[in-house]
Design an enzyme around this catalytic site. Structure first.
Site, PDB file in Angstrom:
ATOM      1  N   CYS A  58       0.824  -1.188  -0.149  1.00 28.44           N
ATOM      2  CA  CYS A  58       0.050  -0.041  -0.168  1.00 28.44           C
ATOM      3  C   CYS A  58       0.785   1.407   0.018  1.00 28.44           C
ATOM      4  CB  CYS A  58      -0.913  -0.222   1.121  1.00 28.44           C
ATOM      5  SG  CYS A  58      -2.434   1.315   1.288  1.00 28.44           S
TER       6      CYS A  58
ATOM      7  N   HIS B 253      -3.732  -5.082   0.441  1.00 25.72           N
ATOM      8  CA  HIS B 253      -3.291  -5.281   1.598  1.00 25.72           C
ATOM      9  C   HIS B 253      -3.506  -6.830   1.683  1.00 25.72           C
ATOM     10  CE1 HIS B 253      -3.216  -1.672   3.660  1.00 25.72           C
ATOM     11  NE2 HIS B 253      -4.219  -1.364   3.042  1.00 25.72           N
TER      12      HIS B 253
ATOM     13  N   GLU C 258      -2.281  -8.918   3.773  1.00 22.10           N
ATOM     14  CA  GLU C 258      -2.289  -9.480   5.308  1.00 22.10           C
ATOM     15  C   GLU C 258      -3.612  -9.647   5.909  1.00 22.10           C
ATOM     16  OE1 GLU C 258      -2.189  -4.831   5.608  1.00 22.10           O
ATOM     17  OE2 GLU C 258      -1.419  -6.392   4.319  1.00 22.10           O
TER      18      GLU C 258
ATOM     19  N   SER D  54       3.489 -17.369  38.821  1.00 25.63           N
ATOM     20  CA  SER D  54       2.029 -17.084  39.228  1.00 25.63           C
ATOM     21  C   SER D  54       1.022 -18.090  39.110  1.00 25.63           C
ATOM     22  CB  SER D  54       1.678 -15.910  38.381  1.00 25.63           C
ATOM     23  OG  SER D  54       1.773 -16.178  36.906  1.00 25.63           O
ATOM     24  N   GLY D  55       1.486 -19.310  38.295  1.00 22.35           N
ATOM     25  CA  GLY D  55       0.486 -19.953  37.718  1.00 22.35           C
ATOM     26  C   GLY D  55      -0.192 -19.755  36.306  1.00 22.35           C
ATOM     27  N   GLY D  56       0.031 -18.627  35.808  1.00 22.59           N
ATOM     28  CA  GLY D  56      -0.149 -18.505  34.600  1.00 22.59           C
ATOM     29  C   GLY D  56       0.722 -18.813  33.491  1.00 22.59           C
ATOM     30  N   VAL D  57       0.466 -18.664  32.432  1.00 19.90           N
ATOM     31  CA  VAL D  57       0.912 -19.208  31.289  1.00 19.90           C
ATOM     32  C   VAL D  57       2.442 -18.643  31.035  1.00 19.90           C
ATOM     33  CG1 VAL D  57       1.006 -19.779  28.502  1.00 19.90           C
ATOM     34  CG2 VAL D  57      -0.892 -20.055  29.807  1.00 19.90           C
TER      35      VAL D  57
ATOM     36  N   SER E 204       4.615 -17.154  33.135  1.00 12.69           N
ATOM     37  CA  SER E 204       5.686 -17.445  34.119  1.00 12.69           C
ATOM     38  C   SER E 204       5.891 -18.951  33.894  1.00 12.69           C
ATOM     39  CB  SER E 204       5.340 -17.114  35.399  1.00 12.69           C
ATOM     40  OG  SER E 204       4.030 -17.495  35.818  1.00 12.69           O
ATOM     41  N   ALA E 205       4.802 -19.678  33.657  1.00 11.42           N
ATOM     42  CA  ALA E 205       5.000 -21.090  33.769  1.00 11.42           C
ATOM     43  C   ALA E 205       6.041 -21.705  32.586  1.00 11.42           C
ATOM     44  CB  ALA E 205       3.662 -21.927  33.595  1.00 11.42           C
TER      45      ALA E 205
END
Length: 344
Positions: free
Chosen positions: A84, A170, A172, A224-227, A229-230
C-alpha cells in the site's frame, strides 16, 4: 547473531495493520519485529534483518509531513516488500511514478494478474482489499509489472534479481484470499528465508541462550500459575535444572484448585524445584476494609513483593547450608502484548 534471531522488520508507516503484518510473517514460520518509520537506515542495518516489509499508511506520498522512505535502504542488499503506502514510497524512491489518478479504490477490488513469482499460478483475476487514493503509474526501471486494477495501473511489481517486490493491496487481511500465499512466497521464495521459526526451534534457541547467559549460576522464578511465567520457568529449568527455584505465593485470591494444580501438574511436567508460600492470612488481613480498586492493587503488589522476598531469603539460605549464595538471575515471563503496551 543466530539465524533464528535475525528478524524480518515491518516498518510501520502508521498503518492499522502493521502488527497484523508481523503476525502473518510469523504464521509463515519467520520471526518478525515492528519498527517505526523514523528508524534510520543505519538502525535497520544494525538489526541485520533477513528482509524488510514496508507497511501501509493513511498518508499521501505527496502530503506535507508524510512519512519518508530513505532510498539508501535499497543499498543494503536486503529483500524488501512494499504494501500500500509502503509500495508507493518504494516505487517513488526507486525512480517510479506515483500520481493522483483521480480514481480511489477502497474495499474489495478485482486484481488482474500477469505472471510473476509472487502471483504466478494464482487466479488471473482475484479479489483483493484496496485502500488508496494515489497510485503507481510507472514502475521503477528493472521492475516487472505483475498486477493491475481499475484504479491502479501498477498494482503489483517485482524485481527478482534485486529481491524487491510490492503490492498496492493489503495481502495481510483475510479479504485478500491469496494474500498469505503471496506474502509467504516473498519470504521463502524471493527472499530465500527458511521456515525455521517454529515452536520447537524457538524453545531450543531460548534454552541455549539461557544456558549461555546463566552459566553455572542460580536463578529464582516468581511463578504465578499463569501461562507466561510457567513457560518461562519450564524453559529455564530445561536449561539449568535444579539451579532454578520457583516460588509460588498463595495469596488467597487464586482460582479454585489453582494452588494444587501448580504444585502437582507443573512440577510433574517440568521437574522444577518449587517452594510454595502460604500467605493467605497476610494478604486478606491487609485487604480487609480496603474498597478502592487502586488501593487494592497497590496492596496486593506490595505484599506479593514482600512474600516473594521472604521466600527467596529462605531458599538461598537453604541452598547454601546456612550462608547466602549469590542468586544472580530473576526469571520473569512477559507476554508480547505487555511488551508492546509498555513501549518496550
Amino acid at each position: 547473531m543466530a539465524e533464528t534471531q535475525r528478524p524480518v522488520l515491518v516498518v510501520d508507516f502508521g498503518a492499522q495493520y502493521a502488527q497484523l503484518i508481523a503476525r502473518r510473517v510469523r504464521e509463515s514460520s519467520v520471526y518478525s519485529e515492528v519498527i517505526p518509520h523514523t528508524a534510520t537506515v543505519d538502525e535497520i542495518a544494525e538489526k541485520q534483518p533477513l528482509a524488510v516489509i514496508l507497511s501501509g499508511g493513511p498518508s499521501s506520498v505527496y502530503a506535507e509531513g508524510a512519512p519518508q522512505l530513505d532510498a539508501r535502504l535499497f543499498d543494503l542488499d536486503i529483500p524488501v516488500f512494499g504494501i500500500c503506502y509502503g509500495f508507493q514510497a518504494m516505487a517513488q524512491a526507486l525512480g517510479g511514478t506515483v500520481a493522483h489518478t483521480g480514481t480511489r479504490e477502497y474495499g474489495r477490488t478485482d486484481l488482474d494478474i500477469d505472471g510473476g513469482l509472487l502471483h504466478g499460478g494464482l487466479p488471473t483475476r482475484q479479489p483483493v482489499w484496496m485502500s488508496h487514493g494515489d497510485a503507481v503509474t510507472d514502475a521503477p526501471e528493472g521492475f516487472e509489472v505483475t498486477g493491475t486494477s481499475a484504479g491502479a495501473p501498477v498494482a503489483a511489481f517485482e524485481n527478482r534479481a534485486r529481491k524487491l517486490a510490492g503490492v498496492q493491496y493489503h495481502p495481510e487481511v483475510l479479504h485478500s484470499p491469496h494474500g498469505q500465499q503471496v506474502l509467504s512466497r516473498f519470504l521463502h521464495e524471493l527472499a530465500g528465508i527458511p521456515a525455521t521459526w517454529t515452536p520447537a526451534n524457538i524453545a531450543e534457541s531460548l534454552i541455549t541462550s539461557v544456558r549461555e547467559q546463566i552459566g553455572d549460576g542460580h536463578a529464582i522464578c516468581g511463578l504465578s500459575g499463569g501461562v507466561d511465567s510457567a513457560v518461562a520457568a519450564a524453559l529455564v529449568q530445561r536449561a539449568i535444572g535444579d539451579r532454578l527455584t520457583c516460588v509460588f505465593v498463595d495469596h488467597g485470591l487464586l482460582r479454585a484448585g489453582e494452588r494444587e494444580q501448580v504444585q502437582q501438574d507443573f512440577v510433574a511436567a517440568t521437574g522444577a524445584k518449587l517452594v510454595t508460600v502460604d500467605a493467605v492470612d497476610k494478604f486478606l488481613g491487609e485487604l480487609k476494609g480496603v474498597t478502592d480498586p487502586e488501593e487494592k492493587r497497590k496492596t496486593i503488589g506490595r505484599e506479593f513483593i514482600r512474600s516473594f522476598e521472604d521466600a527467596v531469603s529462605e531458599v538461598v539460605v537453604e541452598q547454601s547450608g546456612g550462608t547466602k549464595p549469590e542468586v544472580e538471575f530473576l526469571v520473569q515471563g512477559t507476554l508480547y502484548p505487555d511488551v508492546v503496551e509498555s513501549g518496550g
